[in-house]
Scaffold this motif. Sequence first.
Motif, short mmCIF file in Angstrom:
data_model
loop_
_atom_site.label_atom_id
_atom_site.label_comp_id
_atom_site.label_asym_id
_atom_site.label_seq_id
_atom_site.Cartn_x
_atom_site.Cartn_y
_atom_site.Cartn_z
N ARG A 229 0.81 -1.23 0.00
CA ARG A 229 0.00 0.00 0.00
C ARG A 229 0.84 1.28 0.00
NH1 ARG A 229 -5.13 0.24 0.58
NH2 ARG A 229 -6.35 -1.65 0.80
N HIS A 230 2.17 1.14 0.03
CA HIS A 230 3.03 2.32 -0.07
C HIS A 230 2.79 2.94 -1.45
CE1 HIS A 230 6.44 4.92 0.44
NE2 HIS A 230 7.12 4.36 -0.54
N ARG A 231 2.65 4.26 -1.54
CA ARG A 231 2.33 4.83 -2.85
C ARG A 231 3.01 6.14 -3.16
NH1 ARG A 231 -4.08 5.45 -2.93
NH2 ARG A 231 -3.76 6.90 -4.65
N VAL A 232 3.13 6.41 -4.45
CA VAL A 232 3.55 7.71 -4.95
C VAL A 232 2.46 8.11 -5.93
CG1 VAL A 232 5.24 8.97 -6.33
CG2 VAL A 232 6.03 7.19 -4.76
N GLY A 233 1.73 9.16 -5.63
CA GLY A 233 0.58 9.52 -6.47
C GLY A 233 -0.37 8.34 -6.54
N ASP A 234 -0.76 7.98 -7.75
CA ASP A 234 -1.68 6.85 -7.92
C ASP A 234 -0.96 5.53 -8.22
OD1 ASP A 234 -4.05 8.02 -7.29
OD2 ASP A 234 -4.59 8.52 -9.36
N ALA A 235 0.36 5.52 -8.06
CA ALA A 235 1.11 4.27 -8.21
C ALA A 235 1.27 3.67 -6.82
CB ALA A 235 2.47 4.53 -8.84
N ASN A 243 5.31 -7.45 -5.06
CA ASN A 243 6.12 -7.20 -6.26
C ASN A 243 5.24 -6.76 -7.43
OD1 ASN A 243 8.42 -6.95 -7.81
ND2 ASN A 243 8.71 -9.14 -8.14
N PHE A 244 3.96 -6.58 -7.19
CA PHE A 244 3.06 -6.00 -8.20
C PHE A 244 2.81 -4.54 -7.79
CE2 PHE A 244 0.83 -9.35 -10.81
CZ PHE A 244 1.60 -10.42 -10.39
N PHE A 245 3.09 -3.62 -8.70
CA PHE A 245 2.79 -2.22 -8.43
C PHE A 245 1.58 -1.87 -9.31
CE2 PHE A 245 7.38 -0.78 -7.17
CZ PHE A 245 7.44 -1.82 -6.25
N VAL A 246 0.55 -1.31 -8.69
CA VAL A 246 -0.68 -1.11 -9.43
C VAL A 246 -0.98 0.37 -9.64
CG1 VAL A 246 -1.72 -3.32 -8.79
CG2 VAL A 246 -2.00 -1.38 -7.26
N ASN A 247 -1.67 0.64 -10.73
CA ASN A 247 -2.14 1.98 -11.01
C ASN A 247 -3.56 2.08 -10.47
OD1 ASN A 247 -3.14 4.33 -12.13
ND2 ASN A 247 -2.78 3.73 -14.27
N VAL A 248 -3.73 2.79 -9.35
CA VAL A 248 -5.04 2.78 -8.70
C VAL A 248 -5.94 3.93 -9.17
CG1 VAL A 248 -4.34 1.54 -6.62
CG2 VAL A 248 -4.10 4.03 -6.69
N GLY A 249 -5.48 4.71 -10.13
CA GLY A 249 -6.32 5.80 -10.63
C GLY A 249 -5.74 6.30 -11.93
N THR A 252 0.90 8.52 -13.24
CA THR A 252 1.76 8.92 -14.36
C THR A 252 2.97 7.99 -14.38
OG1 THR A 252 3.04 10.41 -12.99
CG2 THR A 252 1.10 11.35 -14.10
N CYS A 253 3.71 8.10 -15.49
CA CYS A 253 4.92 7.28 -15.59
C CYS A 253 5.89 7.68 -14.48
CB CYS A 253 5.54 7.46 -16.96
SG CYS A 253 7.01 6.49 -17.19
N SER A 254 5.98 8.99 -14.20
CA SER A 254 6.95 9.36 -13.15
C SER A 254 6.48 8.92 -11.76
CB SER A 254 7.33 10.84 -13.18
OG SER A 254 6.29 11.63 -13.56
N ASP A 255 5.17 8.87 -11.50
CA ASP A 255 4.71 8.27 -10.23
C ASP A 255 5.26 6.86 -10.10
OD1 ASP A 255 3.08 10.46 -9.65
OD2 ASP A 255 1.23 9.51 -10.38
N MET A 256 5.09 6.09 -11.18
CA MET A 256 5.51 4.68 -11.14
C MET A 256 7.02 4.57 -11.02
SD MET A 256 4.15 1.69 -10.93
CE MET A 256 2.41 1.75 -11.33
N MET A 257 7.75 5.41 -11.77
CA MET A 257 9.22 5.38 -11.72
C MET A 257 9.70 5.73 -10.31
SD MET A 257 10.61 4.39 -14.36
CE MET A 257 12.27 4.72 -13.81
N ASN A 258 9.07 6.75 -9.73
CA ASN A 258 9.49 7.17 -8.39
C ASN A 258 9.22 6.09 -7.36
OD1 ASN A 258 10.45 9.58 -9.32
ND2 ASN A 258 8.55 10.71 -8.95
#
Length: 284
Positions: A229-235, A243-249, A252-258
């Motif tokens: 449940r740790h998140r950056v934006g909607d990632a 080991n699965f990172f989900v897009n919950v909304g 952005t690519c940078s949310d996921m990268m960060n």
Amino acid sequence: MRSDVQLENLTSLGIGGMTDQLVLRRFKTIPDTLALLKDAGIAYRMLGGGTNVLVVDGELPFVVLHLPTSQNGMRVEGNTAYVDAAADLGGMVTFCAKHDLGGMEGLIGVPGSVGGALRMNAGAYGTQIGPHVREVEVYREASGRIEMLRDDQIRFDYRHTSFAGGDIMLRVKLELPSKPYKEILAGIRVCNEKRRSSQPLNQKSAGCIFKNPPGASAGRMIDELGLKRHRVGDAMVSDRHANFFVNVGSATCSDMMNLIDDVRGRVRGAFGVELENEVIFWRN
Ligand code: EPU
């Protein structure tokens, strides 16, 4: 050519900017078509099922190539299956099962195309596609030609192969063990159940973000750090499998990268292990 295609609609993560899409309908014309792109200085990337890529946002500086699936994309002769790279991986497993050819039950829930599975040597539950491969028909950027590679010309390692970056998988010949359909189906059910109980299947993800380091589990390490449940934006790190990172909304690519960099740094700090990306990153 389809213009203004949003890659967020073509990737399982639901992330990615805009570009044009070129559909390669006939294998025969691929060398000439790609030579034209090259001469015109137009960069391109091959998009398979879009299930293992993280694509940058905004206007993309490359066009995406796409192989359409055809009605005749799969056929079986004895213990040999001939499958187009554009075919759905799960579809291939069930098609072969119906012809009493097994050995790939573990791959059933792995999302994506056969071409993507070949490139990454996709695997799950003790099964990998590589050992079943006998030949791969591939467009090679290096030669500008379509070539047939035998299994002894390809190395299949854990989530890695010897295919070159510019290779485009077109077709594969597989050799599979005979097994009664009912038995294969039972194996498929077991894998489906395991997957359903441990992975966030109905959320937008690219499967596992990191490769497992030798002898360890990336998911378990991330979980042990309390990062579900740790998140950056909607990632967000999935609460089901770390080991699965989900897009919950609308991540952005940078949310996921960060998020990826943050988690990698924490694992490095706690365990002294450098996690390697499994997801392929398409930057500018
Ligand atoms: N675990 C945790 N917490 C988690 C996740 C996992 O403690 O949040 C523990 C599990 O309980 C288990 C161990 O870690 O003891 C391994 O977990 P799991 O069985 O889920 O397998 P994995 O190593 O995390 C690999 C593949 C998956 C594949 C499964 C099943 C990689 C990077 N991942 O995951 O493949 O589906 O095994 O075979 O090799 C993918 O490639 O994208 C992918 C999802």
